[in-house]
Motif scaffolding. Sequence first.
Motif, PDB file in Angstrom:
ATOM      1  N   ASN A 147       0.842  -1.202   0.000  1.00 37.74           N
ATOM      2  CA  ASN A 147       0.000   0.000   0.000  1.00 37.74           C
ATOM      3  C   ASN A 147       0.874   1.247   0.000  1.00 37.74           C
ATOM      4  OD1 ASN A 147      -2.202   1.732   0.205  1.00 37.74           O
ATOM      5  ND2 ASN A 147      -2.237   1.632   2.437  1.00 37.74           N
ATOM      6  N   GLY A 148       0.868   1.983  -1.116  1.00 34.29           N
ATOM      7  CA  GLY A 148       1.601   3.246  -1.202  1.00 34.29           C
ATOM      8  C   GLY A 148       2.996   3.075  -1.759  1.00 34.29           C
ATOM      9  N   GLN A 176      -0.382   7.858  -3.857  1.00 37.79           N
ATOM     10  CA  GLN A 176      -1.308   7.325  -4.843  1.00 37.79           C
ATOM     11  C   GLN A 176      -0.860   7.741  -6.237  1.00 37.79           C
ATOM     12  OE1 GLN A 176      -5.305   8.507  -3.888  1.00 37.79           O
ATOM     13  NE2 GLN A 176      -5.240   7.637  -1.827  1.00 37.79           N
TER      14      GLN A 176
END
Length: 209
Positions: A147-148, A176
């Motif tokens: 994530n990220g 993002q």
Amino acid sequence: MEEREIWEALCSRHSTAVQEKLWRAQVAVAGLGGLGSNIAVSLARIGVGHLHLLDFDEVDLTNLNRQYYFLRHIGMKKTEALKEILLDINPYLDIQTDCRKVKGEDIPRLFQKDKYICEAFDRAEQKAMLVNGIREYFPDKVLVAGNGMAGYGKSNEIQTRKVGKNFYICGDGISQSVPGRGLMAPRVALCAAHQANLITKLIIESEDI
């Protein structure tokens, strides 16, 4: 190249005891894009013997800026293209493929045999579906999510965190993909390396394999 030669080369680097643990491990990689394709290649190179590859998509030209595919793979299913690449690295790997879009109701069947699961999907809703499903149906399995990792620069912000029992997240947790700072090979590969490195550590340090 004979299997014995590859085995001896791996053992010379990792030791026989370590290599035996890696060779017996069963790891699923769900999503074979920038994260998943690089994760799988790292695990194949280090000698993880059983890999389960899951993705429904085909290789597209726009994938080549960050995913571990080549021009010759355009139009192929990612499961088959990546399997071809991994068997070029080690033709004696046990590779299972599921060319399908994973749905919540499929999770109990699809991941039943996998001890370690790498979440490598693109979309937030897919990530949440898999994470929630694995934690519900298989709380004792190891889950490593990403994530990220969009953009460039700030390499040290990519980190590995334990966020629950058998649940880890790799990435910066915030970046993002936006125009001009999309998903780019160096930073995506950094996050994939975090995921593969953690899986390797957990396999080697486990007591039940």
